[in-house]
Design an enzyme around this catalytic site. Structure first.
Site, PDB file in Angstrom:
ATOM      1  N   TYR A  93       0.820  -1.208   0.000  1.00  0.00           N
ATOM      2  CA  TYR A  93       0.000   0.000   0.000  1.00  0.00           C
ATOM      3  C   TYR A  93       0.859   1.265   0.000  1.00  0.00           C
ATOM      4  O   TYR A  93       1.743   1.435   0.843  1.00  0.00           O
ATOM      5  CB  TYR A  93      -0.897  -0.004   1.232  1.00  0.00           C
ATOM      6  CG  TYR A  93      -2.029   1.001   1.200  1.00  0.00           C
ATOM      7  CD1 TYR A  93      -3.173   0.760   0.438  1.00  0.00           C
ATOM      8  CD2 TYR A  93      -1.979   2.167   1.955  1.00  0.00           C
ATOM      9  CE1 TYR A  93      -4.220   1.661   0.419  1.00  0.00           C
ATOM     10  CE2 TYR A  93      -3.022   3.068   1.951  1.00  0.00           C
ATOM     11  CZ  TYR A  93      -4.145   2.815   1.184  1.00  0.00           C
ATOM     12  OH  TYR A  93      -5.186   3.710   1.170  1.00  0.00           O
ATOM     13  N   SER A 189       1.068  -7.682   1.719  1.00  0.00           N
ATOM     14  CA  SER A 189       0.097  -6.699   2.175  1.00  0.00           C
ATOM     15  C   SER A 189      -0.879  -6.367   1.038  1.00  0.00           C
ATOM     16  O   SER A 189      -1.566  -7.257   0.543  1.00  0.00           O
ATOM     17  CB  SER A 189       0.818  -5.460   2.709  1.00  0.00           C
ATOM     18  OG  SER A 189      -0.083  -4.624   3.387  1.00  0.00           O
ATOM     19  N   GLN A 190      -0.945  -5.099   0.589  1.00  0.00           N
ATOM     20  CA  GLN A 190      -1.791  -4.800  -0.569  1.00  0.00           C
ATOM     21  C   GLN A 190      -1.412  -5.684  -1.745  1.00  0.00           C
ATOM     22  O   GLN A 190      -2.282  -6.190  -2.467  1.00  0.00           O
ATOM     23  CB  GLN A 190      -1.652  -3.338  -0.972  1.00  0.00           C
ATOM     24  CG  GLN A 190      -2.404  -2.988  -2.252  1.00  0.00           C
ATOM     25  CD  GLN A 190      -2.157  -1.568  -2.709  1.00  0.00           C
ATOM     26  OE1 GLN A 190      -3.014  -0.718  -2.567  1.00  0.00           O
ATOM     27  NE2 GLN A 190      -0.973  -1.292  -3.249  1.00  0.00           N
ATOM     28  N   ASP A 275       0.031  -9.137  13.872  1.00  0.00           N
ATOM     29  CA  ASP A 275      -0.205  -8.186  12.786  1.00  0.00           C
ATOM     30  C   ASP A 275      -1.533  -7.467  13.002  1.00  0.00           C
ATOM     31  O   ASP A 275      -2.604  -8.048  12.805  1.00  0.00           O
ATOM     32  CB  ASP A 275      -0.215  -8.935  11.448  1.00  0.00           C
ATOM     33  CG  ASP A 275      -0.299  -8.018  10.240  1.00  0.00           C
ATOM     34  OD1 ASP A 275      -0.507  -6.799  10.418  1.00  0.00           O
ATOM     35  OD2 ASP A 275      -0.156  -8.523   9.112  1.00  0.00           O
ATOM     36  N   HIS A 305       3.259  -6.769  11.011  1.00  0.00           N
ATOM     37  CA  HIS A 305       2.926  -6.736   9.595  1.00  0.00           C
ATOM     38  C   HIS A 305       4.128  -6.997   8.692  1.00  0.00           C
ATOM     39  O   HIS A 305       3.964  -7.246   7.499  1.00  0.00           O
ATOM     40  CB  HIS A 305       2.277  -5.403   9.237  1.00  0.00           C
ATOM     41  CG  HIS A 305       1.626  -5.401   7.892  1.00  0.00           C
ATOM     42  ND1 HIS A 305       0.715  -6.367   7.501  1.00  0.00           N
ATOM     43  CD2 HIS A 305       1.774  -4.578   6.824  1.00  0.00           C
ATOM     44  CE1 HIS A 305       0.320  -6.129   6.269  1.00  0.00           C
ATOM     45  NE2 HIS A 305       0.944  -5.061   5.839  1.00  0.00           N
TER      46      HIS A 305
END
Length: 325
Positions: A93, A189-190, A275, A305
């Site tokens: 992200y 993640s993203q 996370d 994360h």
């Protein structure tokens, strides 16, 4: 302070929530991808001098959503000949495609590597981006990307991003040095959430490697974490009180859990039990619904994360050696 942010691991492994899927999910995505392919043009791979003696580097431009240009990097080991398996990477992200020397790991392992820029992103202080998003929605939204066009799936930001990601696989398969039957998608993640979307939309992938994936099980995420970026949704819905139903209806078209049920390629997920950004139950919701029988998940019990970070890569290579030969 770091701490477990969700259920115990034993419960997470069994977590198989009901899915909130729009009735026209498949039609929506088939039409969206078909439209993008119909107006697309061949990808351009322009040689780029990255001052790297062991890697051939190309500045890539391919047609994404609605034929709009998307940038990327294509790297291939200079010492290898013939068609190679290719890893397509999607970015976390706020990040963009960065610079070529920031993406040497997969090439060093012997793979061709296509890195997709993320439209509108790449100004968050690390990887720089080069792809604009020419379809801004004039409706109010929370700062960030999560709520752009949120009340209508046709205008939602991630409709454009996920379509770009499908077209990135198409672009990789077009290159004469890539074996189109040995394309792998990955991201963290993203990037992991985008990876799951592509896994559900593209046939014939060789493997799928989502790390600590974002964009999964949205409603639960908004209920159990106050971390960004999911907090963008909370802030928006706190303000636009009348848009809750419309927002979650839209998000049903973009939920990694729903894409996972359509994904059949071998996969290795990762999850971190501390996370707060992508809570473990949201990751396990996607993993447990993932349709392939050849699947595994690496659990990092004391990480946030960052997940496994560099420790995950050897496990990914091990999977690729097994499935690609």
């Amino acid at each position: 302070m770091d701490m477990l942010v969700d259920w115990p691991l034993e419960r997470l492994r069994d977590y198989l929530p009901d899915r909130d899927e729009p009735a026209d999910f498949d039609e929506f995505w088939a039409d969206t991808v078909q439209q993008a392919r119909e107006v697309g043009t061949p990808a351009l791979f322009e040689p780029y001098d990255a001052r790297l003696s062991t890697m051939e580097v190309y500045d890539v431009t391919f047609s994404g959503f609605a034929g709009q240009p998307v940038r990327g990097w294509f790297l291939i080991p200079a010492h290898l000949d013939g068609r190679l398996p290719c890893v397509v990477t999607y970015i976390g992200y706020g990040g963009g495609r960065g610079l070529p020397h920031e993406w040497l790991t997969w090439g060093a392992a012997g793979y061709a590597h296509l890195v997709m820029d993320t439209r509108g992103q790449g100004s968050n202080g690390y990887f720089v981006g080069d792809t604009p998003d020419p379809d801004p929605v004039g409706l109010p939204h929370t700062p960030g990307f999560m709520t752009r066009g949120l009340t209508d799936p046709q205008s939602y930001y991630y409709r454009r991003v996920f379509t770009d990601a499908v077209r990135a696989v198409d672009a990789a398969r077009e290159h004469p040095r890539v074996d189109p039957d040995r394309v792998v998608v990955t991201g963290a993640s993203q990037g992991g959430g985008i990876t799951l979307a592509v896994a559900g939309l593209v046939d014939g992938l060789a493997a799928v490697l989502p790390d600590v994936p974002f964009l999964c099980h949205y409603r639960r995420a908004t209920e159990i974490t106050d971390a960004m970026p999911y907090q963008e949704l909370v802030t928006y819905l706190k303000t636009h009180r009348g848009d809750v139903d419309a927002a979650f209806r839209t998000l049903g078209y973009f939920d990694g859990v729903n894409f996972a049920t359509r994904a059949t390629a071998p996969t290795l997920f990762s999850v971190a039990l501390m996370d707060a950004v992508c809570p473990p139950s949201t990751v396990f919701a996607a993993y447990n619904h993932y349709a392939a029988t050849d699947k595994d998940i690496t659990v990092w019990p004391y990480n946030g994360h960052e997940g496994g970070a560099g420790w995950q890569f050897p496990r990914q290579v091990e999977l690729l050696r097994r499935v690609l030969g």
